[in-house]
Scaffold this active site. Structure first.
Site, short mmCIF file in Angstrom:
data_model
loop_
_atom_site.label_atom_id
_atom_site.label_comp_id
_atom_site.label_asym_id
_atom_site.label_seq_id
_atom_site.Cartn_x
_atom_site.Cartn_y
_atom_site.Cartn_z
N ASP A 34 -4.22 -30.07 -18.12
CA ASP A 34 -4.68 -30.91 -19.03
C ASP A 34 -6.31 -32.02 -18.69
O ASP A 34 -5.96 -31.43 -17.73
CB ASP A 34 -3.77 -31.86 -19.88
N ALA A 83 -3.34 -27.64 -26.18
CA ALA A 83 -4.90 -28.30 -25.09
C ALA A 83 -6.14 -27.67 -26.93
O ALA A 83 -5.93 -26.54 -27.58
CB ALA A 83 -5.72 -27.29 -24.28
N ALA A 84 -6.72 -28.79 -27.27
CA ALA A 84 -7.52 -28.92 -27.88
C ALA A 84 -7.78 -30.43 -28.59
O ALA A 84 -7.38 -31.48 -27.89
CB ALA A 84 -7.09 -28.68 -29.67
N THR A 135 -2.85 -25.36 -36.94
CA THR A 135 -2.18 -25.95 -37.49
C THR A 135 -2.22 -25.35 -38.63
O THR A 135 -3.13 -24.29 -39.33
CB THR A 135 -3.45 -27.05 -37.95
N ASP A 136 -1.59 -25.89 -40.17
CA ASP A 136 -1.63 -25.40 -41.58
C ASP A 136 -2.89 -25.81 -41.73
O ASP A 136 -2.76 -25.17 -43.30
CB ASP A 136 -0.68 -26.25 -42.68
N GLU A 137 -3.99 -27.21 -41.20
CA GLU A 137 -4.53 -27.14 -42.16
C GLU A 137 -6.01 -26.03 -42.39
O GLU A 137 -7.32 -26.12 -42.51
CB GLU A 137 -5.95 -28.00 -41.30
N TYR A 161 -12.68 -29.73 -37.81
CA TYR A 161 -11.60 -29.10 -36.84
C TYR A 161 -10.77 -28.14 -37.18
O TYR A 161 -10.62 -27.26 -36.73
CB TYR A 161 -10.78 -31.33 -37.23
N ALA A 163 -11.76 -25.64 -39.04
CA ALA A 163 -12.89 -24.37 -38.65
C ALA A 163 -12.91 -23.72 -37.35
O ALA A 163 -12.40 -22.60 -37.13
CB ALA A 163 -14.34 -24.78 -39.47
N LYS A 165 -10.24 -24.96 -35.67
CA LYS A 165 -8.80 -23.90 -35.24
C LYS A 165 -8.62 -22.83 -35.96
O LYS A 165 -8.10 -22.07 -35.37
CB LYS A 165 -7.70 -24.76 -35.81
N ARG A 225 0.83 -34.80 -47.93
CA ARG A 225 1.16 -33.49 -46.40
C ARG A 225 2.44 -33.74 -46.50
O ARG A 225 3.08 -34.79 -46.61
CB ARG A 225 0.49 -34.39 -44.61
P1 NAD Z 1 -4.04 -34.87 -28.84
O1 NAD Z 1 -4.81 -34.54 -29.83
O2 NAD Z 1 -2.82 -35.50 -28.55
O3 NAD Z 1 -3.56 -33.81 -27.18
C1 NAD Z 1 -4.65 -32.66 -27.20
C2 NAD Z 1 -4.52 -32.64 -25.91
O4 NAD Z 1 -5.44 -31.14 -24.97
C3 NAD Z 1 -4.95 -33.82 -24.98
O5 NAD Z 1 -3.62 -34.52 -24.11
C4 NAD Z 1 -6.09 -33.41 -24.06
O6 NAD Z 1 -6.72 -34.14 -23.35
C5 NAD Z 1 -6.06 -32.31 -24.01
N1 NAD Z 1 -7.80 -30.99 -23.74
C6 NAD Z 1 -8.70 -31.54 -25.56
N2 NAD Z 1 -9.50 -30.76 -24.60
C7 NAD Z 1 -9.11 -29.71 -23.01
C8 NAD Z 1 -9.32 -29.03 -22.76
N3 NAD Z 1 -10.78 -28.14 -22.56
N4 NAD Z 1 -8.68 -28.25 -21.51
C9 NAD Z 1 -7.72 -29.25 -21.11
N5 NAD Z 1 -7.07 -30.13 -22.01
C10 NAD Z 1 -7.57 -30.49 -23.22
O7 NAD Z 1 -3.17 -33.41 -29.81
P2 NAD Z 1 -2.04 -32.74 -30.67
O8 NAD Z 1 -1.91 -33.81 -31.87
O9 NAD Z 1 -1.02 -33.28 -29.21
O10 NAD Z 1 -1.73 -31.22 -31.14
C11 NAD Z 1 -1.24 -30.49 -30.20
C12 NAD Z 1 -1.96 -28.95 -30.95
O11 NAD Z 1 -1.32 -29.54 -31.54
C13 NAD Z 1 -3.08 -28.77 -30.40
O12 NAD Z 1 -3.79 -27.60 -31.01
C14 NAD Z 1 -3.40 -29.49 -32.46
O13 NAD Z 1 -4.73 -28.75 -33.38
C15 NAD Z 1 -2.20 -28.60 -32.78
N6 NAD Z 1 -1.76 -28.84 -33.96
C16 NAD Z 1 -1.57 -30.92 -34.27
C17 NAD Z 1 -0.43 -30.86 -35.17
C18 NAD Z 1 -0.57 -32.59 -35.07
O14 NAD Z 1 -0.08 -33.39 -36.80
N7 NAD Z 1 -0.95 -33.58 -34.05
C19 NAD Z 1 0.37 -30.05 -36.23
C20 NAD Z 1 -0.52 -29.25 -36.56
C21 NAD Z 1 -0.70 -28.48 -35.34
O1 DAU Z 2 -2.04 -30.13 -40.94
C1 DAU Z 2 -1.66 -30.91 -39.43
C2 DAU Z 2 -2.56 -31.56 -39.06
O2 DAU Z 2 -2.45 -33.16 -39.20
C3 DAU Z 2 -3.34 -30.60 -37.66
O3 DAU Z 2 -3.54 -30.13 -37.60
C4 DAU Z 2 -4.48 -32.58 -37.34
O4 DAU Z 2 -4.24 -32.17 -36.23
C5 DAU Z 2 -3.70 -33.67 -37.33
O5 DAU Z 2 -4.78 -35.08 -36.82
C6 DAU Z 2 -3.67 -34.69 -38.37
O6 DAU Z 2 -4.40 -34.11 -39.65
P1 DAU Z 2 -4.44 -34.92 -41.16
O7 DAU Z 2 -5.87 -35.24 -41.29
O8 DAU Z 2 -3.54 -34.48 -41.93
O9 DAU Z 2 -3.19 -36.17 -40.13
P2 DAU Z 2 -4.72 -37.50 -40.25
O10 DAU Z 2 -3.16 -38.89 -39.12
O11 DAU Z 2 -5.58 -38.10 -39.69
O12 DAU Z 2 -3.66 -38.36 -41.38
C7 DAU Z 2 -3.03 -37.87 -42.78
C8 DAU Z 2 -3.64 -38.19 -43.75
O13 DAU Z 2 -3.80 -39.59 -44.13
C9 DAU Z 2 -4.42 -37.78 -44.58
O14 DAU Z 2 -4.31 -37.82 -45.32
C10 DAU Z 2 -5.99 -38.89 -43.91
C11 DAU Z 2 -5.66 -40.01 -44.58
N1 DAU Z 2 -5.60 -41.64 -43.60
C12 DAU Z 2 -5.97 -41.16 -42.55
C13 DAU Z 2 -5.88 -42.68 -41.44
C14 DAU Z 2 -5.92 -41.98 -39.79
C15 DAU Z 2 -5.97 -42.70 -44.23
O15 DAU Z 2 -5.80 -42.52 -45.28
N2 DAU Z 2 -6.04 -43.71 -43.66
C16 DAU Z 2 -6.46 -43.09 -42.03
O16 DAU Z 2 -6.96 -44.91 -41.24
#
Ligand code: NAD
Ligand code: DAU
Length: 356
Positions: A34, A83-84, A135-137, A161, A163, A165, A225
């Site tokens: 990481d 990692a992302a 991700t589903d995005e 983001y 695009a 992924k 969501r």
């Molecule tokens: P996060 O941002 O919490 O964590 C990302 C981690 O990756 C961090 O620890 C960061 O230090 C590390 N990182 C970033 N760039 C790096 C690099 N170049 N080399 C090595 N490490 C690096 O993200 P998350 O929410 O835990 O998401 C993890 C994965 O799951 C991502 O690929 C994200 O696209 C995917 N994902 C997330 C969600 C969600 O809801 N959070 C949903 C669907 C998919």
């Molecule tokens: O769908 C999977 C994705 O979910 C992952 O790929 C992403 O890494 C993760 O960040 C998440 O993306 P979203 O954009 O859906 O999550 P976020 O928590 O940023 O926002 C959730 C919803 O809430 C979205 O419709 C935007 C809205 N929002 C978000 C924030 C931060 C608000 O209304 N207010 C806020 O302050």
């Protein structure tokens, strides 16, 4: 080849939950690579301190020399790529890092893994897996009555983001079809749960509510969501790693579609019960409507039938049980929150919510 697995991004939200669950239930060691960006937090891994089955390496997935060295030294039987750069709003303010890590970084990682895989003996080749967490995005946005995303939906990413992924998913697919790399891809909906950095909706709302700050709702708050408890996501990834068909993608979701405003109301109601405001007023009084996110996707929903039918996986938590556990975790771990909300976090909040 050893039984070890290499996890990337294992100090972030989902990655650290995955590593903690893995070490608690598997015998095989895990190497955790990481970069420790703002989102990576070694404190998430504190319970593993001194545990010989967890080896942490600080570094970039795009650093080919480092990744080659890790692969040669530890001979992992699988790579799980979390990692992302993961936050949509940050990708709107500055897409560069997203291109660098999510596209170029994944490409470099794939190149290293391809070279490593090429050097394995035939037996090891049969069992090696590269699992890419996505991700589903990537599927874009849905109208209210559209069916949920299936694995066959076309990619229509709308933010820098998503695009980036989508590009990484395409590269992973191409490395299977062109070079025979045994890949698996998972496309997951919105996660929530412990260790979630409070830039994302659910932890941000919990944190702001307890701090007496506004609860910012983008636009009309009717964006939908599909929420998945993070430990369910981790169990799904492990299932795909064991039994997923090579070259396939699996959608992972919670069957929990909710509009944002409803999610925020639920959090407020639970906080009223678990940690009432000292003035006796409801937390929902702190809700504030703010400028919408540019290009904001209206609705995501996952059809998780394939992973259920083929691999027997379904989520254990409903939104009601998962959100209660999550809020309780934040109440019990206020020192964790305090730690991550200092410094750079403050600058980000000023930038994103300044209504410029
Ligand atoms: P996060 O941002 O919490 O964590 C990302 C981690 O990756 C961090 O620890 C960061 O230090 C590390 N990182 C970033 N760039 C790096 C690099 N170049 N080399 C090595 N490490 C690096 O993200 P998350 O929410 O835990 O998401 C993890 C994965 O799951 C991502 O690929 C994200 O696209 C995917 N994902 C997330 C969600 C969600 O809801 N959070 C949903 C669907 C998919
Ligand atoms: O769908 C999977 C994705 O979910 C992952 O790929 C992403 O890494 C993760 O960040 C998440 O993306 P979203 O954009 O859906 O999550 P976020 O928590 O940023 O926002 C959730 C919803 O809430 C979205 O419709 C935007 C809205 N929002 C978000 C924030 C931060 C608000 O209304 N207010 C806020 O302050």
């Amino acid at each position: 080849m050893k039984n070890t697995i290499l996890v990337t991004g294992g100090a972030g939200f989902i990655g650290s939950n995955f590593v903690l669950d893995w070490v608690a239930s598997e015998v095989a060691p895990v190497i955790n690579l990481d970069k420790l960006t703002y989102a990576g937090n070694p404190q998430n891994l504190a319970p593993l301190e001194g545990n010989p089955r967890h080896i942490f390496v600080r570094g970039d997935i795009g650093d080919s020399a480092l990744v080659d060295k890790i692969l040669a030294e530890h001979q992992p039987r699988a790579v799980v790529n979390f990692a992302a750069e993961s936050h949509v709003d940050r990708s709107i303010h500055g897409p560069g890092e997203f291109i660098q890590t999510n596209i170029v970084g994944t490409f470099n990682l794939l190149e290293s893994v391809r070279a490593y895989f090429g050097g394995l003996d035939d037996e090891s080749k049969k069992t090696f897996r590269f699992l890419h967490v996505s991700t589903d995005e990537v599927y874009g946005t849905l109208a209210p009555n559209d069916p949920p995303f299936r694995e066959t939906n076309p990619f229509e990413p709308n933010s820098p983001y998503s695009a980036s992924k989508a590009a990484s998913d395409h590269l992973v697919r191409a490395y299977h079809h062109t070079y025979g790399l045994p890949v698996l891809t998972t496309n997951c909906s919105n996660n929530y749960g412990p260790l979630h950095f409070p830039e994302k909706l659910i932890p941000l709302v919990i944190h702001n509510a307890l701090a007496g700050k506004p609860l910012p709702i983008y636009g009309d708050g009717q964006q939908v969501r599909d929420w998945l408890y993070v430990r369910d996501h981790c169990s799904a990834i492990r299932r795909v790693l064991v039994a997923g068909r090579v070259g396939e993608t699996y959608n992972i979701g919670g069957w929990n579609e909710k509009p944002n405003l409803e999610v925020v109301h639920t959090i407020c109601t639970l906080l009223d019960e678990l940690s009432p405001r000292s003035d006796g007023k409801p937390y929902k009084d702190q809700i504030t409507f703010v400028t919408d996110r540019p290009g904001h996707d209206r609705r995501y929903a996952i059809d998780a039938t394939k992973i259920h039918r083929e691999l027997g996986w379904k989520p254990a938590e409903s939104f009601e049980t998962g959100i209660r556990k999550t809020i309780q975790w934040y109440l019990d771990n206020q020192s964790w929150v305090k730690n991550v909300t200092s410094g750079d976090y403050k600058k980000w909040i000023e930038k994103n919510y300044s209504q410029e």
